[in-house]
Design an enzyme around this catalytic site. Structure first.
Site, short mmCIF file in Angstrom:
data_model
loop_
_atom_site.label_atom_id
_atom_site.label_comp_id
_atom_site.label_asym_id
_atom_site.label_seq_id
_atom_site.Cartn_x
_atom_site.Cartn_y
_atom_site.Cartn_z
N PRO A 97 10.42 0.89 3.78
CA PRO A 97 9.54 2.03 4.07
C PRO A 97 9.34 2.86 2.80
O PRO A 97 10.30 3.05 2.04
CB PRO A 97 10.33 2.83 5.11
CG PRO A 97 11.34 1.88 5.66
CD PRO A 97 11.67 0.95 4.54
N HIS A 98 8.11 3.31 2.59
CA HIS A 98 7.87 4.09 1.39
C HIS A 98 6.81 5.15 1.65
O HIS A 98 6.01 5.03 2.56
CB HIS A 98 7.45 3.20 0.22
CG HIS A 98 6.37 2.21 0.56
ND1 HIS A 98 6.67 0.98 1.15
CD2 HIS A 98 5.03 2.25 0.44
CE1 HIS A 98 5.54 0.32 1.34
NE2 HIS A 98 4.53 1.06 0.93
N GLY A 99 6.86 6.19 0.83
CA GLY A 99 5.87 7.25 1.02
C GLY A 99 5.72 8.08 -0.23
O GLY A 99 6.59 8.08 -1.10
N PHE A 132 0.83 -1.21 0.00
CA PHE A 132 0.00 0.00 0.00
C PHE A 132 0.86 1.25 0.00
O PHE A 132 1.82 1.37 0.76
CB PHE A 132 -0.89 -0.01 1.24
CG PHE A 132 -1.79 1.18 1.34
CD1 PHE A 132 -2.92 1.28 0.55
CD2 PHE A 132 -1.48 2.22 2.20
CE1 PHE A 132 -3.75 2.39 0.63
CE2 PHE A 132 -2.31 3.33 2.29
CZ PHE A 132 -3.44 3.41 1.50
#
Lengths: 457, 151
Positions: free
Chosen positions: B66-68, A456
Site C-alpha cells: 500500500p502506498h500514498g 500508480f
C-alpha cells in the site's frame, strides 16, 4: 470489502443483493427481525438486530473493521446520527447516507459532511424524479440515462413492426445519417444481449440502446422511430414526495395536473405549485379521470405510495386512452410482472437507487453506475488514471484494449468534450469512459481492467 | 545499497502482529507514522484508503505494498508488517496478504519514488527473499536481510 448496511427495507435489501454477488462481506442492521431472517435465507450475509444508530449495535456489526457504512433506513435522522457515530467512534473510512427530507437536502453543500461525517448523500426520491423527468422528455424511450452531467445520453427504444429501424443493417442506418454520430452498444432480443456489428439486422421487438450527444438525440430518434407527438399534457396521481417534486420540476414546461385523495395535501400542493392544476380525488376513479379528459394525456404517472393503487390507476388510464403510462412500484417482484404489459414503464425507487450507491462503493474512480434490465446489465462512467505502464487502458487505442466479451466502450468525455468511440480512438489519462456491460458476469473483469495498476501513486 | 533498506527502522518493522481487518492495519500504520514522522494520522489513513479504492496494491503471493502521497512529508518512508493472520486484500491471485510494506512519499511524487516502488515490487517478487522475510526471527534480522539484497 467489509460493508455495513443500515436498514433492510427495499433499498437496503436490493443493495445487499448486488453487493453480496460482488464478493463483499456484508452485515445488515435492522430493528425488524423478520426482515433480517428473510435476507439471511436468500443471501450469504450477516445480520444484527438493533437500532442502527446505537454505538453498541454498530460495534456488534463490526464497525471497527468496516471499510464502509451505508445508512439507508427510513429515517434521515437515524442515518445522519449513524454516520456521525461511525465517523467519530469507529473511524469508518467511507459513510453514505440516504436523505429524503428537503430540509436536509437543501442545506449548503459540505454541511452534512462536516457536521455529520456524511461523505455522500443519496436521495431515492430525487433519483426517481430525475428518471421520470427524462422519460417525459423522451416519451418514446424505455429508459433514458445521463452521463457527463447530461452531455451524453443513452436511450433504450423498442423497435416495432413496420418501424424505420426494422429489417435494416446497422451500417445502413449510419449511412442514412452521415452527419450524426451515434453508437449502438447493445441490443436485447428476447432477453438475450447482443453486441451489435455493422451487419446486425434489427428485428421487431428488439430493445435497442443507443448513445449520442444530448443535442443530437432528437435527430437520431427521428431516424430510428416514427416521431412521436411531443409531450404537452402530463397527469400525476399522488402528490407525495415524488409527485410534488416532479410537478415542481416540470410545471413550467408542460401542462401538469396532479390528483391526490388527501384534502390537506391537495391544499398544500395548490399553494406551492403555481402552474399546476391540483385536484382532490381518487386516481382510480373512472369518472374523475374521464372528467379530467384522461384520453388527451400524453403521459400519466401513478406515483402514490401504494403499489396496487398505482398499478390500477395506470391500467385504467391506459385503457381510457392516456398515451403513455408510468407506474411507481416499490415491490421488485411486481416490477417484473408489470413492465412491458399494458403499463409502459414501471419504476422501482430501490432499483433506481442501487446504481448511484454502487458508483460510490465500487473500486476504481466511478462517476456513475446505471443498473439496467433489473440489474442484469450495467453502464458505467469511469475515470481512468495512470499511463501506459500503470493502466491497461490509458495510452491504448480501443481496439488494443483487452475488453471482456460483452463489454463496449461507447463514448469518451475528455475535458468536457464528448467523443463518440471508434475502434481507433486513443484513450488518455483522466478520460471518462462510458462502458456498457451486457451482462453482470463480466462486470468484475471490466472493473479490474479499469482500475489503476500497482505502480500508480 | 538498495533503495528500500533506508526507508525502514527498527520502530517501523513489525513482525507477527495481528489485525482483524485491513482498516485496522491502516489505522495502526497511520498512528505509527504520526508518531515517528510527526504527521497527521488521519491524512495517512485517508491517503492509503483512497489509493486502495482506485485499485488494489496487492501483488499476489501474499504480498501487498500500500502506498500514498502525503502532504507535508519531506522524504519517502516505509513500514514493514509481517502479519500473523493473513488479511484479505483483493489480490490478483485472490490470496490473502502476509507480508505488507507500507510506503509513504511526499505530495509531489517524482521519478525516484517510482524507482522505489519498482524496486519494492522486485524485492518482494524474489522468491528467496520472500522466504527469508517469512523466516526472519527478529526485526534487526529482517532489516539485515533487506540491506544485503540488491536488484
Amino acid at each position: 470489502m467489509k460493508i455495513i448496511i443500515l436498514g433492510a427495507g427495499q433499498v437496503g435489501a436490493n443493495l445487499a443483493e448486488s453487493l453480496v454477488a460482488e464478493n463483499n462481506d456484508i452485515t445488515v442492521i435492522d430493528l425488524d427481525a423478520a426482515r433480517l431472517v428473510l435476507l439471511q435465507d436468500r443471501f450469504d450475509l450477516r445480520t444484527v438486530r438493533g437500532h442502527a444508530a446505537h454505538p453498541s449495535v454498530l460495534k456488534q456489526a463490526g464497525a471497527e473493521d468496516a471499510d464502509m457504512l451505508v445508512a439507508v433506513t427510513q429515517s434521515d435522522e437515524t442515518n445522519l446520527v449513524a454516520c456521525r457515530i461511525a465517523s467519530t467512534l469507529f473511524n469508518v473510512p467511507t459513510r453514505i447516507a440516504r436523505i429524503r427530507s428537503n430540509d436536509f437536502l437543501g442545506l449548503e453543500p459540505g454541511f452534512l459532511a462536516e457536521q455529520f461525517g456524511v461523505d455522500d448523500v443519496i436521495s431515492p426520491e430525487q433519483e426517481v424524479t430525475d428518471t421520470l423527468r427524462r422519460l417525459i422528455e423522451h416519451p418514446e424511450a424505455l429508459q433514458v440515462l445521463d452521463f457527463a452531467g447530461g452531455k451524453v445520453r443513452l436511450i433504450a427504444v423498442r423497435s416495432y413492426h413496420g418501424g424505420p429501424l426494422v429489417g435494416h443493417e446497422l451500417q445502413e442506418i449510419k449511412r442514412h445519417m452521415p452527419d450524426l454520430e451515434c453508437r449502438i452498444p447493445a441490443i436485447y432480443r428476447r432477453d438475450h444481449g447482443i453486441v451489435p456489428k455493422g451487419i446486425t439486422v434489427i428485428e421487431p421487438g428488439d430493445e435497442v440502446f443507443f448513445l449520442a450527444r444530448k443535442q443530437d438525440i432528437p435527430s437520431v430518434m427521428r431516424e430510428l422511430r416514427r416521431m412521436e407527438r411531443r409531450v404537452k399534457k402530463v397527469m400525476i396521481a399522488g402528490g407525495g414526495n415524488i409527485g410534488r417534486r416532479l410537478a415542481a420540476q416540470i410545471e413550467r414546461d408542460y401542462d401538469v395536473k396532479v390528483i391526490d385523495h388527501n384534502k390537506k395535501v391537495s391544499n398544500l400542493l395548490a399553494e406551492q405549485l403555481h402552474h399546476t392544476l391540483v385536484l382532490q380525488g381518487d386516481a382510480t376513479d373512472e369518472e374523475l379521470l374521464e372528467q379530467e379528459n384522461i384520453a388527451s394525456m400524453d403521459v400519466f404517472c401513478a406515483l402514490t405510495n401504494d403499489d396496487e393503487d398505482n398499478i390500477m390507476s395506470a391500467l385504467l388510464a391506459k385503457r381510457m386512452g392516456a398515451h403513455r403510462v408510468i407506474a411507481l412500484i416499490n415491490r421488485s417482484a411486481y416490477v417484473d410482472l408489470v413492465q412491458g404489459g399494458e403499463i409502459d414503464i414501471a419504476i422501482s425507487p430501490a432499483q433506481a437507487t442501487v446504481g448511484p450507491l454502487l458508483s460510490k462503493i465500487r473500486r476504481g474512480d466511478m462517476v456513475a453506475v446505471h443498473s439496467l434490465r433489473r440489474g442484469a446489465a450495467e453502464v458505467l462512467e469511469v475515470v481512468v488514471h495512470g499511463d501506459a505502464k500503470t493502466s491497461r487502458v490509458v495510452g491504448r487505442r480501443i481496439e488494443e484494449i483487452d475488453l471482456p466479451d460483452g463489454a463496449t466502450i461507447a463514448a469518451i468525455i475528455r475535458n468536457n468534450d464528448v467523443i463518440i468511440a471508434h475502434h481507433d480512438t486513443l484513450i488518455e489519462a483522466e478520460d471518462h469512459l462510458i462502458v456498457f456491460a451486457l451482462n453482470k458476469r463480466i462486470i468484475p473483469k471490466v472493473e479490474k481492467l479499469l482500475q489503476v495498476g500497482f505502480g500508480f501513486f | 545499497m538498495n533503495l528500500i533498506a533506508p526507508l525502514i527502522t527498527l520502530d517501523t518493522t513489525l513482525l507477527d502482529i495481528s489485525f482483524t481487518s485491513k482498516k485496522k492495519l491502516f489505522e495502526h500504520a497511520a498512528d505509527l507514522f504520526a508518531q515517528t514522522r510527526g504527521l497527521k494520522a488521519s491524512d495517512i489513513f485517508t491517503s492509503l484508503f483512497e489509493r486502495e479504492r482506485l485499485g488494489s496494491t496487492a501483488l499476489g503471493h501474499g504480498i501487498a505494498i500500500p502506498h500514498g502521497r502525503i502532504k507535508g512529508l519531506k522524504e519517502a518512508c516505509g513500514a514493514f508488517y509481517r502479519l500473523k493472520s493473513p488479511l484479505e486484500f483483493d489480490a490478483p491471485d485472490s490470496q490473502p496478504v502476509t507480508l505488507c510494506f507500507i510506503l509513504l512519499v511526499p505530495k509531489d511524487a517524482n521519478e525516484r519514488h517510482l524507482q522505489i516502488l519498482g524496486e519494492l515490487a522486485q524485492l518482494f517478487g524474489d522468491e528467496t527473499m520472500r522466504t527469508q522475510m517469512l523466516d526472519a526471527a527478529t526485526p534487526s534480522d529482517l532489516m539485515g536481510r533487506l540491506e544485503s539484497w540488491s536488484s
